[in-house]
Write an enzyme that holds these catalytic residues in place. Structure first.
Site, mmCIF file in Angstrom:
data_model
loop_
_atom_site.group_PDB
_atom_site.id
_atom_site.type_symbol
_atom_site.label_atom_id
_atom_site.label_comp_id
_atom_site.label_asym_id
_atom_site.label_seq_id
_atom_site.Cartn_x
_atom_site.Cartn_y
_atom_site.Cartn_z
ATOM 1 N N LYS A 137 46.078 62.012 -5.667
ATOM 2 C CA LYS A 137 46.457 63.226 -4.869
ATOM 3 C C LYS A 137 47.232 63.905 -6.362
ATOM 4 C CE LYS A 137 50.485 65.744 -2.700
ATOM 5 N NZ LYS A 137 50.723 66.553 -1.940
ATOM 6 N N HIS A 274 8.412 44.591 14.244
ATOM 7 C CA HIS A 274 9.334 45.823 14.978
ATOM 8 C C HIS A 274 10.239 46.036 16.549
ATOM 9 C CE1 HIS A 274 6.731 47.711 12.755
ATOM 10 N NE2 HIS A 274 5.290 47.465 13.640
#
Length: 512
Positions: A137, A274
């Site tokens: 922070k 596929h």
């Protein structure tokens, strides 16, 4: 930013002695705790205990040691704010410029086969994440390190005069990812322990396995991530033995092949294009299974992906070498088989654990724009006793075997899906059509004359009798489908008219 004071407290002590020694040479004062302090002291590195800084001993079996204003004020003070500097001076608190922390080994703890709930709870870090978050922070003034891979870069910048704001911001972001992943694992573990199947918030974490050249298409960036807690029987834990790097489409197709071949206990081979199976075969050996999968569709298998649930031997390897394949994946490859297949420079060989799926629930995640769909994986399996014969003629023993084989396959074909099978191999696959009879016509056309005396599987019920009519015209002898349509009776009567045996499973296998 200059680094004059550092706090080091790590569970993973990789390279920490070298880091601390380098910091000490730069004149950095080092604060540490517990085992880390002992490690550094034994290496002859000057180190100050946290208790000496706080003036308060570690208590509650070490549960409380760094949770103290003299630590957190030193991390969180905004140093260009007069009031913050005044408060630090009044209380004789010195700023901390560098935090080196990685957390209690929660993940490693809960993966132990005999771990107790109490042991898991004790390995939830509290002070570590608090320091990491505080330093991240306040990254305008504080540098945070949670990964030994970043130690060298920080030391290099120190040697050039100080840590840049860009580096501090990057390390802060990494620190928050580190604590977020840590908390996600804890949340998942406790949710499971509490029986929370569908909690109000879904928290997951993944770690990057590799960058990919691109995604489904060259204009789409992509990467491959894996679950930290995933079992080993998956592509994320596969060992690539040969060939060029996997692509996004390779991974999708290989995963589809792995899921299908895992349906079978006996030797099986699956060819995928596929994400749909173009050929599936089972036999007494891996070679027999592969040859059946190849014969199912010798055209579509070209450039495809093949998965086997048995080690690849030399004979099977020589047969597979005859055509162009993208990937072969199997539980193992015999040395002679590897020698044969490695002659093809670009052929990818993946060693991956393959085991038959059970019915244990496993989540499947699918993103939609702005959201996430979560469901259990479709691991539902059936056998003959679960089925209902709804026609006048019941399947023969041989037809039952082929029907259940086709049912295992159709479950993995994109809906609407139809699979034709005969002699323990697929002979026709109709995938992803907008109506069911369209899928049936594709499968029947592919099968041709082989459709006579074959069986047909459908992933969902027949809304009309047209699929049965098409199957009858081609000579299909038995059908397996879920049943449940308001017009089931029409299909049953049509099957009876042609002497077709039809069974209902009561289970649907939509796959979108």
């Amino acid at each position: 930013m200059q680094i004059r004071r550092a706090l080091i407290s790590v569970s993973d002590k990789t390279d920490v002695v070298d880091l601390a020694r380098s910091l000490s040479r730069h004149g950095v004062e080092i604060i540490s705790t517990g085992g880390t302090k002992r490690t550094l002291a034994e290496a002859g590195i000057p180190v100050i205990g946290v208790s000496e800084v706080t003036g308060f001993p570690e208590i509650l079996d070490g549960r409380v040691k760094t949770l103290h204003p003299r630590i957190h004020a030193g991390l969180l003070a905004i140093r260009d704010r007069d009031e913050h500097r005044r408060q630090l001076e009044e209380r004789k608190i010195e700023p901390i410029d560098l935090v080196v922390v990685n957390l209690y080994p929660f993940q490693q703890t809960i993966t132990k086969p005999d771990v107790s709930f109490e042991d898991a709870i004790e390995n939830i870090d509290i002070g570590g994440p608090s320091m990491v978050r505080a330093a991240a922070k306040n990254h305008r003034f504080t540098t945070v390190l949670v990964d030994p891979a970043d130690y060298g870069g920080v030391l290099e910048e120190m040697g050039r005069g100080g840590i840049t704001s860009e580096t501090r911001k990057r390390l802060a972001a990494k620190a928050f990812r580190h604590t977020a992943a840590y908390d996600a694992l804890i949340a998942s573990y406790l949710s499971a322990e509490a029986g929370e199947t569908w909690p109000e918030k879904w928290t997951v974490t993944y770690e990057k396995k590799q960058d990919l050249r691109y995604g489904e298409n060259p204009h789409q960036p992509a990467a491959f991530y894996r679950q930290p807690m995933a079992a080993t029987g998956n592509l994320a834990h596969a060992d690539q033995l040969h060939g060029k790097a996997l692509s996004y489409n390779n991974i999708n197709d290989a995963n589809a092949a792995l899921e299908i071949v895992s349906e079978f206990n006996g030797p099986a081979a699956v060819a995928v294009k596929h994400m749909n199976p173009c050929g599936v075969g089972i036999g007494e050996t891996a070679l027999e299974a592969y040859e059946k999968a190849f014969e199912a569709d010798p055209v579509s298998i070209f450039g495809g992906i093949v998965a086997l649930n048995r080690p690849v031997d030399e004979a099977t390897a020589r047969r597979m070498k005859e055509i162009f394949l993208e990937i072969i994946l199997a539980p193992d490859f015999e040395p002679a088989a590897l020698e044969v297949l490695r002659e093809k420079k670009n052929l990818r060989l993946l060693k991956v654990e393959v085991s038959a799926f059970g019915d244990a629930p496993s989540p499947r995640l699918q993103t939609v724009e702005g959201g996430l769909l979560v469901q259990e994986a479709d691991r539902k399996s059936i056998d003959q006793k679960d089925c209902e014969v709804v026609t006048s003629r019941a399947p023969s023993e041989q037809e039952w075997e082929q029907l259940l084989f086709a049912w295992r396959v159709v479950k993995h074909v994109k809906s609407n899906a139809i699979v034709l099978a005969k002699d323990s191999r697929t002979i026709g696959v109709g995938a992803g059509q907008m109506n069911r009879v369209g899928a049936a016509r594709i499968a029947l056309e592919q099968a041709g004359e082989a459709a006579r005396d074959a069986v047909l599987a459908s992933d969902a019920f027949f809304p009309m009798k047209d699929t049965v009519e098409a199957a009858a015209a081609a000579g299909v002898r038995a059908i397996i489908q879920p049943g449940g349509s308001v017009r089931d009776q029409e299909s049953i009567e049509e099957a009876n008219r042609h002497g077709i045996a039809m069974i209902f499973t009561g289970v649907r296998h939509f796959k979108h």
